[in-house]
Scaffold this active site. Structure first.
Site, PDB file in Angstrom:
ATOM      1  N   SER A  64      30.625  24.608  48.902  1.00  0.00           N
ATOM      2  CA  SER A  64      29.405  24.766  48.023  1.00  0.00           C
ATOM      3  C   SER A  64      28.533  23.655  47.831  1.00  0.00           C
ATOM      4  CB  SER A  64      29.792  25.178  46.690  1.00  0.00           C
ATOM      5  OG  SER A  64      30.265  26.567  46.716  1.00  0.00           O
ATOM      6  N   LYS A  67      25.176  23.664  49.242  1.00  0.00           N
ATOM      7  CA  LYS A  67      24.208  24.528  48.751  1.00  0.00           C
ATOM      8  C   LYS A  67      23.110  23.884  48.281  1.00  0.00           C
ATOM      9  CE  LYS A  67      27.258  28.298  47.412  1.00  0.00           C
ATOM     10  NZ  LYS A  67      28.165  28.732  46.506  1.00  0.00           N
ATOM     11  N   TYR A 189      25.513  30.978  56.278  1.00  0.00           N
ATOM     12  CA  TYR A 189      26.249  30.584  55.270  1.00  0.00           C
ATOM     13  C   TYR A 189      27.743  29.922  55.448  1.00  0.00           C
ATOM     14  CZ  TYR A 189      28.103  30.911  50.485  1.00  0.00           C
ATOM     15  OH  TYR A 189      28.796  30.337  49.487  1.00  0.00           O
ATOM     16  N   TYR A 240      29.027  25.828  37.904  1.00  0.00           N
ATOM     17  CA  TYR A 240      29.215  27.451  37.853  1.00  0.00           C
ATOM     18  C   TYR A 240      29.449  27.618  36.021  1.00  0.00           C
ATOM     19  CZ  TYR A 240      29.809  27.005  42.548  1.00  0.00           C
ATOM     20  OH  TYR A 240      29.622  26.827  43.785  1.00  0.00           O
ATOM     21  N   VAL A 258      34.837  24.013  46.821  1.00  0.00           N
ATOM     22  CA  VAL A 258      36.038  24.411  46.512  1.00  0.00           C
ATOM     23  C   VAL A 258      37.266  23.692  47.550  1.00  0.00           C
ATOM     24  CG1 VAL A 258      36.070  26.758  45.661  1.00  0.00           C
ATOM     25  CG2 VAL A 258      35.781  26.652  48.226  1.00  0.00           C
TER      26      VAL A 258
HETATM   27  O1  DON Z   1      31.262  31.122  49.502  1.00  0.00           O
HETATM   28  C1  DON Z   1      32.096  30.659  49.346  1.00  0.00           C
HETATM   29  O2  DON Z   1      33.360  31.153  48.390  1.00  0.00           O
HETATM   30  C2  DON Z   1      32.562  29.403  49.744  1.00  0.00           C
HETATM   31  N1  DON Z   1      32.289  29.115  50.914  1.00  0.00           N
HETATM   32  C3  DON Z   1      32.226  28.200  48.785  1.00  0.00           C
HETATM   33  C4  DON Z   1      32.422  28.386  47.374  1.00  0.00           C
HETATM   34  C5  DON Z   1      32.279  27.305  46.514  1.00  0.00           C
HETATM   35  O3  DON Z   1      32.668  25.912  47.082  1.00  0.00           O
HETATM   36  C6  DON Z   1      32.441  27.252  45.081  1.00  0.00           C
HETATM   37  N2  DON Z   1      32.770  25.871  44.516  1.00  0.00           N
HETATM   38  N3  DON Z   1      33.122  25.382  43.471  1.00  0.00           N
END
Ligand code: DON
Length: 304
Positions: A64, A67, A189, A240, A258
């Site tokens: 993420s 982003k 994405y 978040y 993540v």
């Molecule tokens: O879309 C997702 O679930 C992952 N590619 C990215 C989520 C993420 O990194 C949330 N972060 N804390």
């Protein structure tokens, strides 16, 4: 004079061997293979000094954190029209929460949650001829490092299990908030999230947010006003439903992923990154949050 190297080394030595490390994300099966014993930090001062500790030179999945970089790619291309399709309010909910689409209008709460970043991906697809190649080149230019790449295995692994993101993209499409096909948007994405960087490369990529819009190579990518806005979104939405806690404990604009990475910055002063793959229950790096709290407390350097 602050002895940054000593501070990073002390934090790394005190946290690296913690008995409690959080849980490595396994909902993307490829990420579940990463060892929770990895721990690295990297610091770039805007004046050019650099400091690394622990596993700062091992690549990890930025997830993420990408982003912020797709947003910074989109801002000069699309301008303020971005914010007709994505809001800038903190969500107070997890990153993959469906309620984040305000159901009447199909407008995600902000560009740093999954649904918001999927809309930003859609904008890049509409504006760029070769979106995946262009975005990767953008990241390579920001860091002045041509070795950075997508991890195709991680992108494929997420695509196979990404039901939640398929649901979000379909919902956005039903609200007419995606111009391109769901499959195409999600392919972009999943690739943006799969980019691998070391703590040093990630800190270099974020340098422009601390350096008034100019990257490591002194090229201006963003105006001061654009940097102000992106940093504000990081501060309020980067973690978040733990954005308040990160501001409270660390006090810097930042973004987590993540994969266990965190990138943060103090405008006009420094960028700092940390990687520790174990996550807390909110999906943010368990030890990374602690490391950055120790750093801003010990150096007495935060936006507050
Ligand atoms: O879309 C997702 O679930 C992952 N590619 C990215 C989520 C993420 O990194 C949330 N972060 N804390």
């Amino acid at each position: 004079m602050i002895d940054y190297q000593a501070i990073l080394d002390t934090i790394t030595n005190s946290l690296k061997h913690s008995a409690v490390k959080g849980e490595v994300a396994s909902y993307i099966p490829e990420l579940g293979k990463v060892k929770d014993t990895n721990f690295g930090m990297f610091l770039n001062l805007v004046d050019g000094e650099k400091y690394g500790s622990g596993d700062w030179d091992k690549p990890f999945s930025i997830q993420s954190i990408s982003k912020v970089l797709t947003l910074s790619r989109a801002v000069p291309l699309v301008g303020n029209k971005i914010f007709d399709r994505v809001d800038v309010e903190p969500s107070g909910n997890p990153f993959n929460h469906m309620a984040l689409l305000e159901l009447e209008k199909g407008i995600p709460r902000n560009p740093l949650i999954n649904s918001g970043s999927i809309v930003i991906a859609d904008m890049l697809l509409s504006h760029l001829e070769n979106p995946k190649e262009d975005f990767l080149q953008y990241v390579r230019d920001l860091t002045n490092d041509q070795s950075i790449s997508y991890n195709e295995k991680v992108a494929a692994s997420e695509s196979e299990t990404g039901f939640n993101n398929y649901a979000a993209a379909n919902l956005l499409k039903s609200f007419d908030n995606l111009e391109n096909e769901v499959e195409e948007v999600l392919d972009f994405y999943f690739h943006q999230c799969s980019i691998e960087m070391t703590c040093e490369q990630l800190s270099n990529a974020f340098y422009m947010f601390a350096n008034r819009g100019k990257c490591m190579r002194n090229t201006a990518h963003l105006t001061l006003n654009q940097v102000k806005r992106i940093n504000a979104i990081m501060l309020t939405c980067g973690f978040y439903d733990e954005a308040g806690e990160f501001a409270f404990e660390v006090g810097l604009p930042g973004k987590s992923g993540v994969g266990g990475g965190i990138a943060a910055l103090l405008p006009n002063e420094f960028t700092i990154t940390c990687w520790a793959p174990g996550l807390n229950e909110k999906g943010n790096s368990y030890l990374g949050m602690q490391a950055l709290e120790l750093f801003t407390t010990q150096t007495k350097r935060s936006i507050f």
